[in-house]
Design a protein around this motif. Structure first.
Motif, mmCIF file in Angstrom:
data_model
loop_
_atom_site.group_PDB
_atom_site.id
_atom_site.type_symbol
_atom_site.label_atom_id
_atom_site.label_comp_id
_atom_site.label_asym_id
_atom_site.label_seq_id
_atom_site.Cartn_x
_atom_site.Cartn_y
_atom_site.Cartn_z
ATOM 1 N N LEU A 194 21.631 -41.531 6.611
ATOM 2 C CA LEU A 194 21.688 -40.548 5.523
ATOM 3 C C LEU A 194 21.564 -39.117 6.027
ATOM 4 C CD1 LEU A 194 19.512 -42.347 2.815
ATOM 5 C CD2 LEU A 194 22.011 -42.148 2.887
ATOM 6 N N TYR A 195 20.561 -38.861 6.892
ATOM 7 C CA TYR A 195 20.356 -37.483 7.333
ATOM 8 C C TYR A 195 19.704 -37.332 8.705
ATOM 9 C CZ TYR A 195 15.667 -38.436 5.367
ATOM 10 O OH TYR A 195 14.451 -38.985 5.066
ATOM 11 N N GLY A 196 19.140 -38.383 9.255
ATOM 12 C CA GLY A 196 18.402 -38.258 10.505
ATOM 13 C C GLY A 196 19.251 -37.792 11.674
ATOM 14 N N PHE A 197 20.416 -38.400 11.852
ATOM 15 C CA PHE A 197 21.277 -38.013 12.969
ATOM 16 C C PHE A 197 21.709 -36.560 12.842
ATOM 17 C CE2 PHE A 197 25.669 -38.002 14.900
ATOM 18 C CZ PHE A 197 25.225 -37.973 16.213
ATOM 19 N N SER A 198 22.027 -36.144 11.634
ATOM 20 C CA SER A 198 22.446 -34.756 11.414
ATOM 21 C C SER A 198 21.319 -33.785 11.702
ATOM 22 C CB SER A 198 22.944 -34.577 9.975
ATOM 23 O OG SER A 198 23.592 -33.350 9.799
ATOM 24 N N PHE A 199 20.112 -34.078 11.193
ATOM 25 C CA PHE A 199 18.971 -33.191 11.404
ATOM 26 C C PHE A 199 18.555 -33.125 12.872
ATOM 27 C CE2 PHE A 199 17.086 -33.556 6.837
ATOM 28 C CZ PHE A 199 18.170 -32.841 6.357
ATOM 29 N N ALA A 200 18.761 -34.219 13.602
ATOM 30 C CA ALA A 200 18.324 -34.253 14.995
ATOM 31 C C ALA A 200 19.363 -33.663 15.954
ATOM 32 C CB ALA A 200 18.002 -35.692 15.408
ATOM 33 N N PHE A 201 20.658 -33.899 15.702
ATOM 34 C CA PHE A 201 21.645 -33.577 16.728
ATOM 35 C C PHE A 201 22.816 -32.710 16.292
ATOM 36 C CE2 PHE A 201 19.640 -37.471 18.455
ATOM 37 C CZ PHE A 201 19.144 -36.906 19.626
ATOM 38 N N ASP A 202 22.941 -32.419 15.019
ATOM 39 C CA ASP A 202 23.977 -31.481 14.604
ATOM 40 C C ASP A 202 23.556 -30.067 15.014
ATOM 41 O OD1 ASP A 202 26.228 -30.428 13.466
ATOM 42 O OD2 ASP A 202 25.484 -30.517 11.404
ATOM 43 N N SER A 203 24.506 -29.207 15.233
ATOM 44 C CA SER A 203 24.191 -27.818 15.575
ATOM 45 C C SER A 203 23.496 -27.154 14.396
ATOM 46 C CB SER A 203 25.474 -27.056 15.925
ATOM 47 O OG SER A 203 26.069 -27.596 17.073
ATOM 48 N N GLY A 204 22.390 -26.486 14.690
ATOM 49 C CA GLY A 204 21.637 -25.796 13.647
ATOM 50 C C GLY A 204 20.941 -24.594 14.224
ATOM 51 N N ASN A 205 19.612 -24.632 14.219
ATOM 52 C CA ASN A 205 18.834 -23.581 14.863
ATOM 53 C C ASN A 205 17.903 -24.223 15.883
ATOM 54 O OD1 ASN A 205 16.442 -24.497 13.397
ATOM 55 N ND2 ASN A 205 17.313 -23.466 11.602
ATOM 56 N N GLY A 206 16.945 -23.479 16.379
ATOM 57 C CA GLY A 206 16.072 -24.006 17.414
ATOM 58 C C GLY A 206 15.138 -25.107 16.961
ATOM 59 N N PHE A 207 14.983 -25.250 15.637
ATOM 60 C CA PHE A 207 13.982 -26.190 15.129
ATOM 61 C C PHE A 207 14.557 -27.359 14.350
ATOM 62 C CE2 PHE A 207 11.952 -22.099 15.714
ATOM 63 C CZ PHE A 207 10.797 -22.436 16.393
ATOM 64 N N MET A 208 15.780 -27.241 13.842
ATOM 65 C CA MET A 208 16.350 -28.305 13.021
ATOM 66 C C MET A 208 17.863 -28.255 13.107
ATOM 67 S SD MET A 208 15.712 -30.827 10.853
ATOM 68 C CE MET A 208 14.159 -30.577 9.977
#
Length: 450
Positions: free
Chosen positions: A70-84
């Motif tokens: 649902l969201y774990g892979f995206s929150f862990a490994f998608d490009s975001g910022n330094g923390f999420m």
């Protein structure tokens, strides 16, 4: 394992079937570690809690798999910022079936499923500290919240190319900080909130099945080759070094723990052998790609001795870490992460600046920052989550239920059917046995097997 290593590898625009097969096999090896952990923990508890320990690991296979999708892979490994991480991959959307992980010849889906197995086992590790005394529903809610608030962000810090610890230069080849320190600190945070078992320091709480413990340890050792060697994301020389160091450090840690145990307590125990092996697996995890085999021996020996000494701290300081998650995983993860600064030489580390050769004071300082950041965040966040759950629904079973046995209360089952094995069967005879004694006459129409 870290996706961050994608910045170190050459572009691989075409599918590499060999590396893809290797990574699928590695993912399967890591998956089997969770049932192995269930057996390892299940054998270490008393009979009345064996099934509950198995279930606390197995439920992670269900819950974390769904959260990851649902969201774990995206929150862990998608490009975001330094923390999420970002949200582009929510629900595993926007990932083409032929899309490759940047810098590698393996599909994104292969990388995602490999990382899923790490996400599954990490909260399961925490369960050993809470044996005998927590509600199963509370545990299920806890790992749901913990994975969301703690594991997914920390994985991004450590392994994503834009994670702040990765960019700072912290080396964690396969999970010393993100997995073991993370889980060990979480265990400490939760047990400080929920308190001790009934009879802690007073009643004997010996393992009910040491063969089960040894089986679990063997499965963990076997699966750990996928855990560590697979973390390079390719079948080459670096994976071979990681594989070799995993074996070497584990053997050294087992011998170190047994030597400490013999000198301190006078015996070589099977529980010590199993625990020592696991401590070595934990310690070499962050360092397996950046130390030599001789360095792996040093890491293993140091971890085996220090973890053996650390498990006794719970009696000194009064926290009830049922199965020594703090002493083995938190301490082992700290030891392995810091020793990179002393023993890393001629290997490959994962830093934002590229290939890493050698340790040193500067790298030791960076490792210490990584250790402190993950430990502090996981400890505090886990304690807060445990307290909230305790206030809302209660985290622990009642004292009476704990004494009765959590298997029967929470799962309506028991691990062993002693009655069926002759422990309490009632057989009627064809005819009563004559007797002149009233006490015998009353019991003459049936026989109860001992």
């Amino acid at each position: 394992m870290a996706p961050a290593i994608m910045t170190l590898a050459a572009d691989a625009p075409k599918l590499d079937t060999g590396n893809t097969a290797f990574m699928l096999l590695s993912a399967a090896l890591v998956m089997v570690m969770t049932p192995g952990l269930a057996f390892f923990y299940g054998g270490m508890v008393r009979v009345k809690s064996a099934l509950n320990m198995l279930m606390m690991s197995f439920i992670s296979l269900g819950i974390i798999t769904i959260l990851w999708t649902l969201y774990g892979f995206s929150f862990a490994f998608d490009s975001g910022n330094g923390f999420m991480g970002g949200t582009d991959w929510l629900g595993m959307r926007n990932i083409g079936i032929g899309e490759l992980w940047p810098g590698y010849g393996i599909p994104v889906y292969v990388f995602a499923v490999f990382q899923l197995m790490f996400a599954i086992i990490t909260p399961a590790l925490i369960s050993g500290a809470l044996a005998d005394r927590v509600k199963f529903t509370a545990w299920a809610l806890f790992i749901t919240l913990w994975a969301t608030v703690v594991y997914f962000p920390v994985a991004h810090w450590v392994w994503a190319s834009d994670g702040w610890l990765f960019k700072y230069g912290v080396i964690d080849f396969a999970g010393g900080t993100a997995v073991h320190i993370n889980a060990g600190a979480a265990a400490l945070g939760v047990i400080l909130v929920i308190g001790k078992r009934v009879g802690f320091k007073r009643d004997p709480m010996r393992p009910h099945s040491l063969p089960l413990v040894m089986l679990g340890a063997g499965l963990l050792w076997f699966g750990w080759f996928g855990f560590n060697a697979g973390s390079w994301l390719g079948a080459d020389g670096v994976a071979a070094v990681a594989f070799t160091n995993t074996q070497v450090a584990t053997a050294a840690a087992m011998l170190g723990w047994l030597a400490y145990e013999k000198l301190r307590h006078g015996s070589f125990t099977t529980l010590g052998a199993a625990s020592g092996a696991v401590s070595g697996l934990v310690a070499i995890t962050p360092a397996c790609g950046s130390v030599s085999p001789l360095g792996a021996i040093a890491v293993g020996l140091i971890a085996g001795v220090l973890c053996a000494a650390a498990v006794g701290l719970k009696y000194k300081f009064g926290y009830d870490d049922s199965l020594d998650v703090v002493g083995v995983h938190m301490v082992g993860g700290i030891v392995g992460s810091l020793l990179i600064g002393l023993f890393a030489t001629g290997g490959v580390g994962q830093t934002a600046k590229g290939l890493f050769y050698g340790g040193g004071v500067d790298q030791l300082g960076k490792q210490a920052v990584g250790v402190g950041a993950v430990l502090g965040y996981s400890l505090v966040a886990s304690a807060v989550l445990a307290k909230l759950i305790d206030l809302v629904m209660g985290f622990r079973v009642s004292e009476d239920d704990e004494v009765t046995g959590i298997d029967q209360i929470e799962h309506a089952e028991t691990a062993y059917d002693f009655a069926g094995a002759g422990g309490g069967t009632v057989r009627t005879t064809a005819a009563p046995v004559p007797s002149t004694k009233s006490s015998e006459a009353g019991a003459s129409d049936k026989k109860v097997d001992a």
